[in-house]
Scaffold this motif. Structure first.
Motif, mmCIF file in Angstrom:
data_model
loop_
_atom_site.group_PDB
_atom_site.id
_atom_site.type_symbol
_atom_site.label_atom_id
_atom_site.label_comp_id
_atom_site.label_asym_id
_atom_site.label_seq_id
_atom_site.Cartn_x
_atom_site.Cartn_y
_atom_site.Cartn_z
ATOM 1 N N ASP A 41 0.845 -1.222 0.020
ATOM 2 C CA ASP A 41 0.117 -0.047 0.053
ATOM 3 C C ASP A 41 0.957 1.390 -0.248
ATOM 4 O O ASP A 41 1.715 1.456 0.664
ATOM 5 C CB ASP A 41 -0.957 0.029 1.389
ATOM 6 C CG ASP A 41 -1.828 0.961 0.808
ATOM 7 O OD1 ASP A 41 -2.637 1.085 -0.096
ATOM 8 O OD2 ASP A 41 -2.693 1.363 2.233
ATOM 9 N N GLY A 42 0.765 2.162 -0.868
ATOM 10 C CA GLY A 42 1.242 3.526 -0.994
ATOM 11 C C GLY A 42 2.742 3.368 -2.135
ATOM 12 O O GLY A 42 3.218 4.415 -2.121
ATOM 13 N N LEU A 43 2.769 2.228 -2.479
ATOM 14 C CA LEU A 43 4.243 1.988 -3.232
ATOM 15 C C LEU A 43 4.176 2.720 -4.379
ATOM 16 O O LEU A 43 5.182 3.533 -4.960
ATOM 17 C CB LEU A 43 4.274 0.521 -3.575
ATOM 18 C CG LEU A 43 5.624 0.382 -4.302
ATOM 19 C CD1 LEU A 43 6.980 0.832 -3.307
ATOM 20 C CD2 LEU A 43 5.987 -1.132 -4.416
ATOM 21 N N ALA A 44 2.865 2.796 -5.139
ATOM 22 C CA ALA A 44 2.685 3.564 -6.571
ATOM 23 C C ALA A 44 2.952 5.003 -6.291
ATOM 24 O O ALA A 44 3.587 5.633 -7.040
ATOM 25 C CB ALA A 44 1.380 3.254 -7.249
ATOM 26 N N GLU A 45 2.378 5.552 -5.356
ATOM 27 C CA GLU A 45 2.410 7.080 -4.924
ATOM 28 C C GLU A 45 3.903 7.276 -4.389
ATOM 29 O O GLU A 45 4.279 8.466 -4.984
ATOM 30 C CB GLU A 45 1.323 7.418 -3.836
ATOM 31 C CG GLU A 45 0.019 7.033 -4.307
ATOM 32 C CD GLU A 45 -0.646 5.637 -4.088
ATOM 33 O OE1 GLU A 45 0.100 4.941 -3.578
ATOM 34 O OE2 GLU A 45 -1.735 5.820 -4.656
ATOM 35 N N ALA A 46 4.433 6.322 -3.641
ATOM 36 C CA ALA A 46 5.956 6.532 -3.434
ATOM 37 C C ALA A 46 6.847 6.776 -4.764
ATOM 38 O O ALA A 46 7.908 7.559 -4.491
ATOM 39 C CB ALA A 46 6.290 5.579 -2.702
ATOM 40 N N LEU A 47 6.534 6.239 -5.673
ATOM 41 C CA LEU A 47 7.429 5.947 -7.054
ATOM 42 C C LEU A 47 7.021 7.071 -7.885
ATOM 43 O O LEU A 47 7.390 7.351 -8.984
ATOM 44 C CB LEU A 47 7.230 4.834 -7.559
ATOM 45 C CG LEU A 47 8.085 3.478 -7.126
ATOM 46 C CD1 LEU A 47 7.489 2.411 -7.867
ATOM 47 C CD2 LEU A 47 9.346 3.709 -7.051
ATOM 48 N N GLY A 48 5.719 7.786 -7.484
ATOM 49 C CA GLY A 48 5.380 9.019 -8.385
ATOM 50 C C GLY A 48 4.468 8.755 -9.543
ATOM 51 O O GLY A 48 3.964 9.573 -10.197
ATOM 52 N N PHE A 49 3.821 7.531 -9.340
ATOM 53 C CA PHE A 49 2.558 7.178 -10.159
ATOM 54 C C PHE A 49 1.389 7.976 -9.397
ATOM 55 O O PHE A 49 1.012 7.886 -8.594
ATOM 56 C CB PHE A 49 2.400 5.869 -10.324
ATOM 57 C CG PHE A 49 1.354 5.282 -11.079
ATOM 58 C CD1 PHE A 49 1.395 5.343 -12.315
ATOM 59 C CD2 PHE A 49 0.117 4.773 -10.317
ATOM 60 C CE1 PHE A 49 0.669 4.770 -13.309
ATOM 61 C CE2 PHE A 49 -0.886 4.662 -11.362
ATOM 62 C CZ PHE A 49 -0.671 4.486 -12.456
ATOM 63 N N VAL A 50 0.514 8.735 -10.609
ATOM 64 C CA VAL A 50 -0.410 9.599 -10.099
ATOM 65 C C VAL A 50 -1.707 8.916 -10.854
ATOM 66 O O VAL A 50 -2.528 8.454 -10.269
ATOM 67 C CB VAL A 50 -0.212 11.016 -10.591
ATOM 68 C CG1 VAL A 50 -1.395 11.798 -10.147
ATOM 69 C CG2 VAL A 50 1.238 11.401 -10.237
ATOM 70 N N ARG A 51 -1.708 8.776 -12.263
ATOM 71 C CA ARG A 51 -2.719 8.080 -12.786
ATOM 72 C C ARG A 51 -2.534 7.612 -14.174
ATOM 73 O O ARG A 51 -1.487 7.725 -14.597
ATOM 74 C CB ARG A 51 -3.803 9.467 -13.283
ATOM 75 C CG ARG A 51 -4.527 10.067 -12.082
ATOM 76 C CD ARG A 51 -5.473 11.188 -12.851
ATOM 77 N NE ARG A 51 -6.457 10.657 -13.601
ATOM 78 C CZ ARG A 51 -7.671 10.465 -12.968
ATOM 79 N NH1 ARG A 51 -8.124 10.740 -11.881
ATOM 80 N NH2 ARG A 51 -8.737 10.073 -13.862
ATOM 81 N N ASN A 52 -3.554 6.757 -14.579
ATOM 82 C CA ASN A 52 -3.134 6.139 -15.892
ATOM 83 C C ASN A 52 -4.513 6.456 -16.924
ATOM 84 O O ASN A 52 -5.441 6.862 -16.279
ATOM 85 C CB ASN A 52 -3.009 4.665 -15.982
ATOM 86 C CG ASN A 52 -4.201 3.829 -15.145
ATOM 87 O OD1 ASN A 52 -5.389 4.171 -15.321
ATOM 88 N ND2 ASN A 52 -3.770 2.667 -14.702
ATOM 89 N N ARG A 53 -4.489 5.979 -17.919
ATOM 90 C CA ARG A 53 -5.712 6.436 -18.980
ATOM 91 C C ARG A 53 -6.757 5.233 -19.111
ATOM 92 O O ARG A 53 -7.368 5.355 -19.974
ATOM 93 C CB ARG A 53 -5.010 6.794 -20.258
ATOM 94 C CG ARG A 53 -4.169 7.845 -20.061
ATOM 95 C CD ARG A 53 -3.679 8.358 -21.461
ATOM 96 N NE ARG A 53 -3.065 9.758 -21.194
ATOM 97 C CZ ARG A 53 -1.981 10.030 -22.017
ATOM 98 N NH1 ARG A 53 -1.549 9.345 -23.137
ATOM 99 N NH2 ARG A 53 -1.222 11.170 -21.995
ATOM 100 N N VAL A 54 -6.453 4.137 -18.383
ATOM 101 C CA VAL A 54 -7.312 3.023 -18.579
ATOM 102 C C VAL A 54 -8.734 3.236 -18.035
ATOM 103 O O VAL A 54 -9.797 3.159 -18.976
ATOM 104 C CB VAL A 54 -7.088 1.655 -17.528
ATOM 105 C CG1 VAL A 54 -7.848 0.516 -17.726
ATOM 106 C CG2 VAL A 54 -5.548 1.331 -17.912
#
Length: 177
Positions: A42-55
């Motif tokens: 939990d929180g790993l994507a945000e920690a890497l800077g991932f914000v949104r995708n277009r799916v």
């Protein structure tokens, strides 16, 4: 002539260590860092800077196109191509088109979501440079990995190596190209 590696990878023993390392790497300016874990962190994507995708946008567009296509197909066949007057009803009675329109919208959204997910993940990918690292098979069992790619604009070999070593990983290895 030696080939430049694909990246540098650090191995961590716990999810918390990986999460802290991912935050520090992102704060250091690395935009294309990748993290691998045997389960959701939990929180790993945000920690890497991932914000949104277009799916979600592609899913909505696929649903809209599927529904419109289903409605148009029924309307065209009932009004233009083969009009049959049954019981004095109007030829373009839209309530009878709703079930198929809904089903086609769901089908179009599902196909679009599936294809957008594949494209966003870069799949199908039969070979990945990380598969050449012998330790990487532990990512499916009990280890956590953080990889800095050489195609990252902030990547400089010595700086990246020092940054990863400063995070106190279990080991740090080069990923061959």
């Amino acid at each position: 002539m030696t080939r430049q590696p694909w990246g540098l990878m650090a191995e961590f023993a716990s999810a918390d260590a990986l999460l802290a390392a991912a935050r520090q790497v992102h704060e250091a300016g690395f935009e294309r860092a990748e993290a691998y874990a045997p389960f959701h962190v939990d929180g790993l994507a945000e920690a890497l800077g991932f914000v949104r995708n277009r799916v979600p946008a592609f899913t909505f567009l696929g649903g809209l196109l599927g529904g419109a296509g289903g409605f148009f197909l029924q309307w065209y066949s009932a009004v233009v191509d083969y009009p049959v007057n049954i019981g004095g009803r109007p030829l373009d009675s839209w309530p009878m088109f709703v079930p198929v329109t809904f089903e086609m919208a769901v089908l179009g959204a599902a196909f679009a979501a599936f294809l957008a997910m594949l494209a966003a993940n870069g799949l199908p990918r039969l070979r990945h440079p990380l598969f050449a690292v012998p330790e990487f098979d532990l990512a499916m069992r009990n280890r956590f990995f953080l990889c800095l790619r050489t195609d990252d604009p902030a990547f400089e070999m010595q700086r990246a190596r020092e940054l990863l070593q400063g995070l106190h990983p279990m080991r740090c290895v080069e990923v061959p190209a």
